[in-house]
Design an enzyme around this catalytic site. Sequence first.
Site, mmCIF file in Angstrom:
data_model
loop_
_atom_site.group_PDB
_atom_site.id
_atom_site.type_symbol
_atom_site.label_atom_id
_atom_site.label_comp_id
_atom_site.label_asym_id
_atom_site.label_seq_id
_atom_site.Cartn_x
_atom_site.Cartn_y
_atom_site.Cartn_z
ATOM 1 C CB THR A 401 -0.982 -0.055 1.182
ATOM 2 O OG1 THR A 401 -1.659 1.159 1.246
ATOM 3 C CG2 THR A 401 -0.308 -0.269 2.494
ATOM 4 C CD GLU A 421 -4.314 -6.841 0.864
ATOM 5 O OE1 GLU A 421 -3.700 -6.252 1.767
ATOM 6 O OE2 GLU A 421 -3.912 -7.904 0.368
HETATM 7 N N1 GLU Z 1 -4.428 -4.652 3.435
HETATM 8 C C1 GLU Z 1 -3.338 -4.293 4.266
HETATM 9 C C2 GLU Z 1 -3.813 -3.874 5.625
HETATM 10 O O1 GLU Z 1 -4.845 -3.314 5.750
HETATM 11 C C3 GLU Z 1 -2.585 -3.166 3.699
HETATM 12 C C4 GLU Z 1 -1.923 -3.561 2.453
HETATM 13 C C5 GLU Z 1 -0.472 -3.473 2.562
HETATM 14 O O2 GLU Z 1 0.108 -2.648 3.181
HETATM 15 O O3 GLU Z 1 0.163 -4.243 1.988
HETATM 16 O O4 GLU Z 1 -3.170 -4.080 6.575
#
Ligand code: GLU
Length: 595
Positions: A401, A421
């Site tokens: 992210t 994500e």
């Molecule tokens: N989906 C991850 C979360 O909410 C974030 C994605 C990522 O940093 O890789 O922790």
Amino acid sequence: MFTGLATGLALLAPGRVAAAPAAPPAPVATGWGGAVATVDADASRTAIEVLRSGGNAMDAAVAAVATLGVTEPYVAALGGGGFLLHYDARTGRVQTVDGRETAPAKMGERSFVDPATGRAIPFEEAVTSGLSVGVPGTLAQWDLALRRFGSRPLGTLLKPAIGVAERGFTVDQEFHDQTAVNAARFRDIVPTRRLFLPGGAPPPVGSTFRNPDLARTYRTLAERGPDWLYGGGLGREVVAAVRRPPVDPAATRRVRPGLLAEGDLARYRALSRPPTRVRYRGLEVYGMAPPSSGGSTVGEVLNILAGLPRPGADPVPALHRYLEASRLAYADRGRYIGDPAYVDVPLRELLSPGFAAERRCLVTGRAAASPVPPGSPDGRYAGCPVPAAAGRPLTAEGPQTTHLVVADRWGNVVSYTVTIEQFGGSGITVPGRGFLLNNELTDFTLEPTPGDPNLPAPGKRPRSSMAPTIVLRDGRPWLALGSPGGSTIITTVLQILLNRIDLGMDLPAAVAAPRATQRNTPQTLAELAFIERYGAGLRALGHDLAVFPGPPAGQIGAAAALEFLRPGLVQAVAEPVRRHGGSARVVHPVVGPAR
Ligand code: GLU
């Protein structure tokens, strides 16, 4: 995303303000009038333009994220969500805005189970699917954040991003690489292939990438406002793409349809939540509360470390204690953290000194064997109980992210992590709209596991690791930081804090230093430089170290941070090397020693 290493501190006499504010892109910038650090030069430039023209930190943060939607479309987009912390210089308060995606009303505990096998579908299959798409929260988050803390309308703040989308930006190595890793699945989804694989291949480094569809989407959004998504025509298009993913009929890939409905979009709300807060070495460390596990886990680790000896000259014992405290806190994260609207999260106890003491006594001179069991944050703390339950392995999570930090001339601060994500989210582009949809629902525990606080449910927010952080010293902002990296986000934030607070590094060194992540797994994964530097010492204490597999291989996180050197004087810090480097800028650079 550039490779320069200039520090921006070299050209003028000490303490002078440079006449022209045209600092070259660099990972470190120091100065007055506002500051920003992001992963991308266009986004940082956008933020600086907003600050320079009198916008505040929240205005600049929203404008920068909208620009990241153009230049970093695989991590930040209208189709995703995120969490932000805001320090209000007028009130002295830290507040948060939760823009986390929600599960559709039709989703249940067994939605990811394949009836043919009775088990959850493979993680990779869940990633590229309509099933993993949650209600996008970013737009509602911008709307709420601007109403609370901003000073400009969204339509105005979208203009710089519209300009970048129309004019295009120069494809760099990072954009090219992120496209290349996604090429196989992008090829199978028609609107994604059309947008991101022009001519059938990832755009070459040095070419210009335009996104006229996204420019039009932003323009219409400026006219119609968020209701266009949450109950209007754009929402219908999103639902259609999720329910019938636009897959090439010739593709062999199975792309499962999702459960999203227009009512899910109409019901969506960004939420204002109290932040987490712990004291560490006399500082106040604020973080994101559940459904993120960021604030609670960072806070628990700091609470454990606060009662252990302060680091001496040899960093190895301090690193050992950091790894062990993380190991324990991740066991608690897995057992207790979920969406607090659905599960009873014992947040107060998890962050209590009594619970920290109980966990601390399990930190010995040797590495523990993971998975270690969770503790009992039940308010009854005495002695050093050995937890009865068995430890659970870490569940799979996507790794990417983006994070940005902004401060303005009034002293307001934003620390904002935003995501779809995985790199490339679900791989599904809304046809003709220029943005990808998230696969955030893969952050739920996909396998129905009795007692797991993070099982899917209608309207529920999946557990996150995002850890936007703001640290106050004597009641005023001192540090703001965060990082991408899925479940490694928390350890990256912790390590930067420990480097800065305990190990005597300045902020640029604290960000650049090699990283290791212990998330209650048998091995501690680390960057090669970390293993080379500390491996012998840590192995002697029983740590099994291996190189972090990525993606990107061998690199953990991509932080953005800032420090108030004194009131108004800010040092903004991006990554010098990881992911090809980030971009730190200030409105009025100071050239020469600023401390
Ligand atoms: N989906 C991850 C979360 O909410 C974030 C994605 C990522 O940093 O890789 O922790």
